[in-house]
Design an enzyme around this catalytic site. Sequence first.
Site, mmCIF file in Angstrom:
data_model
loop_
_atom_site.group_PDB
_atom_site.id
_atom_site.type_symbol
_atom_site.label_atom_id
_atom_site.label_comp_id
_atom_site.label_asym_id
_atom_site.label_seq_id
_atom_site.Cartn_x
_atom_site.Cartn_y
_atom_site.Cartn_z
ATOM 1 N N GLU A 57 1.019 -1.255 0.091
ATOM 2 C CA GLU A 57 -0.124 0.179 -0.333
ATOM 3 C C GLU A 57 0.665 1.374 0.229
ATOM 4 O O GLU A 57 0.436 2.053 -0.770
ATOM 5 C CB GLU A 57 -0.419 -0.123 1.274
ATOM 6 C CG GLU A 57 -2.325 -1.160 0.949
ATOM 7 C CD GLU A 57 -1.989 -2.380 1.133
ATOM 8 O OE1 GLU A 57 -0.558 -2.517 1.803
ATOM 9 O OE2 GLU A 57 -2.736 -3.022 1.144
ATOM 10 N N HIS A 93 -11.246 -4.842 9.095
ATOM 11 C CA HIS A 93 -12.115 -4.873 7.240
ATOM 12 C C HIS A 93 -13.172 -3.798 7.121
ATOM 13 O O HIS A 93 -14.540 -4.027 6.278
ATOM 14 C CB HIS A 93 -11.882 -6.118 6.311
ATOM 15 C CG HIS A 93 -10.768 -6.978 6.333
ATOM 16 N ND1 HIS A 93 -10.031 -7.512 7.238
ATOM 17 C CD2 HIS A 93 -10.292 -6.770 5.049
ATOM 18 C CE1 HIS A 93 -8.996 -7.263 6.034
ATOM 19 N NE2 HIS A 93 -9.268 -7.401 5.320
HETATM 20 C C1 LIG Z 1 -3.008 -5.015 3.794
HETATM 21 C C2 LIG Z 1 -3.715 -5.941 3.382
HETATM 22 N N1 LIG Z 1 -3.946 -5.387 2.353
HETATM 23 C C3 LIG Z 1 -4.627 -6.243 1.098
HETATM 24 C C4 LIG Z 1 -5.316 -7.091 2.377
HETATM 25 C C5 LIG Z 1 -6.218 -7.806 1.253
HETATM 26 N N2 LIG Z 1 -5.870 -9.286 0.996
HETATM 27 C C6 LIG Z 1 -5.927 -10.089 1.738
HETATM 28 S S1 LIG Z 1 -5.590 -11.550 1.491
HETATM 29 C C7 LIG Z 1 -4.421 -11.271 0.244
HETATM 30 C C8 LIG Z 1 -3.814 -11.706 -0.301
HETATM 31 C C9 LIG Z 1 -2.428 -12.743 -0.149
HETATM 32 O O1 LIG Z 1 -1.451 -13.379 -0.684
HETATM 33 P P1 LIG Z 1 -0.505 -14.154 0.188
HETATM 34 O O2 LIG Z 1 0.377 -13.354 1.119
HETATM 35 O O3 LIG Z 1 0.028 -14.384 -0.792
HETATM 36 O O4 LIG Z 1 -1.532 -15.146 1.191
HETATM 37 P P2 LIG Z 1 -2.730 -16.120 0.559
HETATM 38 O O5 LIG Z 1 -3.894 -15.359 0.118
HETATM 39 O O6 LIG Z 1 -1.511 -16.663 -1.008
HETATM 40 O O7 LIG Z 1 -2.303 -17.319 1.468
HETATM 41 C C10 LIG Z 1 -4.880 -9.403 0.117
HETATM 42 C C11 LIG Z 1 -4.498 -8.355 -0.951
HETATM 43 C C12 LIG Z 1 -4.771 -7.468 3.342
HETATM 44 N N3 LIG Z 1 -6.271 -8.066 4.154
HETATM 45 N N4 LIG Z 1 -4.493 -6.274 3.672
#
Ligand SMILES: Cc1ncc(C[n+]2csc(CCOP(=O)(O)OP(=O)(O)O)c2C)c(N)n1
Lengths: 325, 325, 333, 333
Positions: free
Chosen positions: D68, D137
């Site tokens: 972000e 959220h």
């Molecule tokens: C600071 C923040 N940015 C964006 C999100 C939205 N978000 C939730 S899970 C996710 C993807 C995370 O990817 P990864 O770290 O690879 O974990 P995975 O879901 O693949 O287990 C995102 C962008 C969030 N919850 N928090």
Amino acid sequence: MTSQPNDDTLRDMHRRMVRIRHFEETAGKMMEDGKIPGALHLYVGQEAIAAGIMVHLADTDQITSTHRGHGHLIAKGGDFNRMYAELFGKATGYCKGKGGSMHICDMDLGMLGANGIVGAGPPIAVGAAFANKFKDNGAVAVTFFGDGASNEGSVHEAANMAGLFKLPIVMVCENNGYGEYTAQKNHQAIVDVADRAAGYGMPGVVVDGMDVVAVYEAAGEAIDRARSGGGPTLLECKTYRYYDHVGVRGMGLSYRTDEEVMEWKKRDPIDLFEARLSEQDIMSKDDMAAVHETVKGELDVAIQFANDSPMPDPSTLLDDVYYVA
Amino acid sequence: MTSQPNDDTLRDMHRRMVRIRHFEETAGKMMEDGKIPGALHLYVGQEAIAAGIMVHLADTDQITSTHRGHGHLIAKGGDFNRMYAELFGKATGYCKGKGGSMHICDMDLGMLGANGIVGAGPPIAVGAAFANKFKDNGAVAVTFFGDGASNEGSVHEAANMAGLFKLPIVMVCENNGYGEYTAQKNHQAIVDVADRAAGYGMPGVVVDGMDVVAVYEAAGEAIDRARSGGGPTLLECKTYRYYDHVGVRGMGLSYRTDEEVMEWKKRDPIDLFEARLSEQDIMSKDDMAAVHETVKGELDVAIQFANDSPMPDPSTLLDDVYYVA
Amino acid sequence: MAEAQTTEARTLPYVAAITEGIRQVLLEQENAFVAGEDVAGAGGVYGSFKGLLAEFGERRVIDTPISEAGIIGLGVGAAATGCRPIIDLMFMDFLGECMDEVANQMAKMRFMFGGAAQLPITVLTMAGAGLNLAAQHSQSLEAWLCHLPGLKVMMPATPYDAKGSIIAAARDSNPVFVILNKMSLGLPGEVPEDPYEVPIGVANIVRPGTNFTIVAFGRMLHEALTAAEDLKADGIDTEVIDPITLQPFDTDTVIDSVKKTHRAMIVHEAVRFAGFGAEIAAQIQELAFDYLDAPVARVGAPFSPVPFSPGLEPHYVPNAKTIAAEARRTLGL
Amino acid sequence: MAEAQTTEARTLPYVAAITEGIRQVLLEQENAFVAGEDVAGAGGVYGSFKGLLAEFGERRVIDTPISEAGIIGLGVGAAATGCRPIIDLMFMDFLGECMDEVANQMAKMRFMFGGAAQLPITVLTMAGAGLNLAAQHSQSLEAWLCHLPGLKVMMPATPYDAKGSIIAAARDSNPVFVILNKMSLGLPGEVPEDPYEVPIGVANIVRPGTNFTIVAFGRMLHEALTAAEDLKADGIDTEVIDPITLQPFDTDTVIDSVKKTHRAMIVHEAVRFAGFGAEIAAQIQELAFDYLDAPVARVGAPFSPVPFSPGLEPHYVPNAKTIAAEARRTLGL
Ligand SMILES: Cc1ncc(C[n+]2csc(CCOP(=O)(O)OP(=O)(O)O)c2C)c(N)n1
Ligand SMILES: Cc1ncc(C[n+]2csc(CCOP(=O)(O)OP(=O)(O)O)c2C)c(N)n1
Ligand SMILES: [Mg+2]
Ligand SMILES: [Mg+2]
């Protein structure tokens, strides 16, 4: 510890993986049935990581988790009843219904919480590891984060501090190839997140995250190193999530092919492990079936418990904002 | 461009370095005389970096700077009058007195500002590089940050995006061995910040930041690569700041030894370069003396200009908060 | 207060009172430690940690990398696992670097976990303009923190309150911000030698008065007190209240005062618009509506970032003169 | 408004109005682009960017890493060098990750540079509770942004206003936050096909009334309108004002209303304490003191993080019933 897992450990890991798998499959059904409000991020496919790591840890060792946190809590010894109650938003849940799936935790088990903020776990785990070192209590902290999370500044800051202070911590990147709907190649210009370890003065290790024994061995080495004052490790586990980022659809998704999913499922961590267990005569098919049945039975009980539990009373809303002596 | 600098370029770099040195030495005196309010972070000792890099850039190329930003602006062509006026807080300054030393900038020269926030420059430079690529204008962005800043999450996020998008950017770490009063070994477990480049899929290069020709060559290569679509480079320049983190004391500081300072001063970037220029008969002693004298004269004029300039009128306080069409 | 003050009070500057408070916490609580940028070797950029490294050693006084998110995260994790961290955030302006750890982790962890976590963490930070440090090193951002359930927020103005706030914060088992003021470092004041608490959530009637209430906090307390003296000339007998703690806010003390004086003004250094003064003004008119003879006035910084120049900054930060002038305006004098 | 609306209005859901606004900006401004997490390939996690990648291609619709601070920084840098970025911050709760870029860079750059920089950047984000997404959220953090000179802040509640706010924001050459609401995605409303602006800084009297003023914004506008209908039963003829823009705030429209109705209430979804409602309440009592027959009331969330459970969340978020009840209480009914 860096040696091969003994038979008890193998059976233990098997049980942990099966517990996760059935919990998650059931949770998916409960979500579809409208029983689970909010967002549900399933861990199915990644079980070998949680199991292969957590089997090394005592309750006094801590972990931090992610939005995809059920598997971590279960592998750390989480209680199905309180988990399902929390997923349902009930007063008997781990967080009294205040947290839900994304904030599920068990402080007594050293599970410092799932986290709705991507990348938020590692700095907190660094704090736990710092406290361990401060108290010289021999405990180790393990932090889980995804490939997507590895691009958050907080993970960088945490890794640098872990390396600098030589903290008793293992930083586990569960690289499932996607951050939400974005493939790894579209969120970073590297293939191995472990390549970042060198920049923090810690070893970076890549392991097959579908092979629980491989995870067990690599994690054992990293945890031993951490526990004996050798500092942190960045342990990257290559894995895959079977279902969608959130919710339960697995196939027919626009951002990945069904072929890709099927390819990974050929190396399903439980199938692989069960084949090995039976080949090596450690568990018979019946033994394994019994584990599955037991777990399913526990889940029936847990879901019943959660169903029967009351919603939190609105009067409890302002409780737990502050500690009151 | 990756070839040796020609004689004109050598003289150009010399002039830029001398301009920085005298500006900064004079600024130190002005601060001691109470003429400069607020905080002053001197660049003395690091001149070869700004000069060796900026000589490759056009006004249409952008840079982002740090709290130690005068050298960058001067090397990019900054106007002494407006700089001194800004340092004095005058209405004729680059920022009309609103920014001061920590926010000095020249948008027309592509100097997108000094910055009071450690690590804030790289994401902004990534934005400029993104805009260059978006417009396909052939311009390159260069971002400067310190060894201390390399531990900020924002630098990590910026580097990852630079690598991912293959942006026309050079990320320059001016490693002067300290973040404020903390030595590098106490803020990170690595010696070369450039080791982090691999984690972003970009080349990492270490260069002697006291040798302007070495900086010139390494920067030339990196800037060429950026300009021709080859993506970013992390260029680490090993250097030293002669004065204290803030203010003008150089010796007798508790966090570093005078011997260390003296050791570095033996390789003073201007002395080294002048020896070489005279050895190679590119500039005579007189030529060089003339440069020094000219610069000093310009500084006298600038200080006079700044002194004579009015303070901003209080009625201008609320101007420039918003753009008004 | 938690214990009797047996010792005589000495006069100490604000900065030394801060140091003494931290030192006594470290003596008292074996699981307390101090971590932050340049707090150990350098004793802090304001000198407020001077001598602590020498006395307590590297284990308990820790220099960190420049990683505000990491540092706050470290504090949160260590607090959740049994330590009592004192974390230094060098300038309050750097909140932006760690606001997730503050807002989404530190403030919410206990609640999200249904009470299972306890977070005895103290964050020290420096607010305030006046030193020509420009827009990124001069802000007062307490309004952000006060809007966050789960945090406590103190903003001590005097050496006595600085020491006692730090001790109270460190003894509290919740996250507490202690917002200090960098212009006040040299301000002298009486400070008892023994440890003592400034109770969290209790306002201080610094100057009793009968027909006008000023609620002022942070460095503005001193400016308000000077303004109050000035207003005497016009027959205004001003009661000056320093809430000290902004969250939980001692509404009762303020309302009781306004019910007596019938007129009130809030003074803070932060930008007036959407500043914490708005909350206080809103509360006063809600709870003492029928007692008010005039609108509740507010004094704060104008709607711009903090300017650098000595030609501008003094016109930006409120002072005794502008406070008195606004008081006169609101009182119709 | 900038241009005549020649086309008929159709009924569109809020989410489609958002998309249409962004699309028309991309058509209109060749230097505009959209960047954010999962805005391209996935069309946004709320579907609000659907179809844009297909229409405008990878150059102008860009998926970013989960970074972000990096994303907002990218927007700031690109805006300062001639682009007109539209940056998506998926959840408003993630402000903590990028608050430095927002508060210390985006908001202040122009001022710190003495006017030399121009930052035509639009940030879209989603606020609001109600979907059992728990504490991290579900927040409404507009109060943080409104306290920052240099930013403009809009919080459109209807499909019409969502589209028009986005277009107005993108045409403005200042940083503008457009705070959308995730519960409202499916809300239908009339939306003209052609591009149009909802003017920044102009409040909308959504429901004229004579003896009570409610200022409500974001999703609470709809709850307030329902409450207003309910209050008719008691002879209360409520004027409901949606400021739409919070910064700059249209004080005049609100004050004019209160001078007519003599009683006012502010309603927002954010935590009540130190929320933006405090600023509005403080302004009303400052500027319409003599017209007020009752204290200005405020409705907002209680002082806790947003709870997850369906057993708790509905008791946390204000709704028509709680708004009407508080109105009756404040009106002495
Ligand atoms: C600071 C923040 N940015 C964006 C999100 C939205 N978000 C939730 S899970 C996710 C993807 C995370 O990817 P990864 O770290 O690879 O974990 P995975 O879901 O693949 O287990 C995102 C962008 C969030 N919850 N928090
Ligand atoms: C976000 C942030 N944290 C801390 C500071 C205080 N600070 C200013 S300069 C500095 C040291 C920076 O070190 P480095 O990046 O190595 O640059 P150098 O001063 O050596 O040129 C610090 C900690 C700041 N200005 N911003
Ligand atoms: Mg992933
Ligand atoms: Mg440095």
